[in-house]
Design a protein around this motif. Sequence first.
Motif, mmCIF file in Angstrom:
data_model
loop_
_atom_site.group_PDB
_atom_site.id
_atom_site.type_symbol
_atom_site.label_atom_id
_atom_site.label_comp_id
_atom_site.label_asym_id
_atom_site.label_seq_id
_atom_site.Cartn_x
_atom_site.Cartn_y
_atom_site.Cartn_z
ATOM 1 N N HIS A 186 77.281 -1.319 78.111
ATOM 2 C CA HIS A 186 77.636 -0.233 78.878
ATOM 3 C C HIS A 186 78.937 -0.011 78.333
ATOM 4 N N GLU A 187 79.970 -1.272 79.263
ATOM 5 C CA GLU A 187 81.136 -1.667 78.737
ATOM 6 C C GLU A 187 81.912 -1.355 77.492
ATOM 7 N N LYS A 192 83.663 1.786 75.968
ATOM 8 C CA LYS A 192 85.010 1.602 74.970
ATOM 9 C C LYS A 192 84.846 2.419 73.800
ATOM 10 N N ARG A 208 77.313 -5.546 80.410
ATOM 11 C CA ARG A 208 77.942 -5.892 78.985
ATOM 12 C C ARG A 208 77.987 -4.715 77.479
#
Length: 222
Positions: free
Chosen positions: A176-177, A181, A174
């Motif tokens: 890394h997401e 972004k 999460r």
Amino acid sequence: MESFDNYRRLCDRVDAAAQRAGHAVRLLAVSKMQPAAAVRAVAALGQSVFGENYVQEGLKKQRELADLSLEWHAIGPLQSNKCREIAAHFDWLQSLDRAKLIEPLNRARADAARPLQVLIQVNIDDEASKSGCAPGHIDALVAQISAAPHLALRGLMAIPAPGDPDRLRAAFARMHELYLKLRHERPEVDTLSMGMSADFEVAIAEGATLVRVGSALFGARG
């Protein structure tokens, strides 16, 4: 001799994990509660990046090691009354998590040669006992940091909740997401700081670009 062996093994593990993941990874040596002599010994082996949790302890080591060219990261929770010392004496702050810290950090850094390099700490598992902003608050902090001329946003930091390996890996994923972004929106962003002695290889596999390792390098703290 032990410090040499620990450092060599640790670097080998970080390098191997980075190669498997396909991206570069920096090692930050967490020197909290270690004497300046231990930092000097590891620096002699080639390590130049060190992290301190406590401001006064870090400042004392900086004075004792002033003859060395080291990069110092403040990685512990930041109290408002420590902003001036952090901004004046550290190269990086990894634990910025609320807006009210930005103006005093920016003001105190004004006379420095380069901006204070900043990571936003994210409380990715919503732990009541842990510092960090909620993921939904990242954008507001990014905007305010970007408007501060003496601060340079470099990315995100997190300390996920320990425990179940699958839950830990999911928390790293999460983060890394969120990092991807942010990097898409801010090309200058290049650092995702996550992973410590017990889990840095998992963190690297999930996208960490900087790992914070203490006990695996220095041994148990005194």
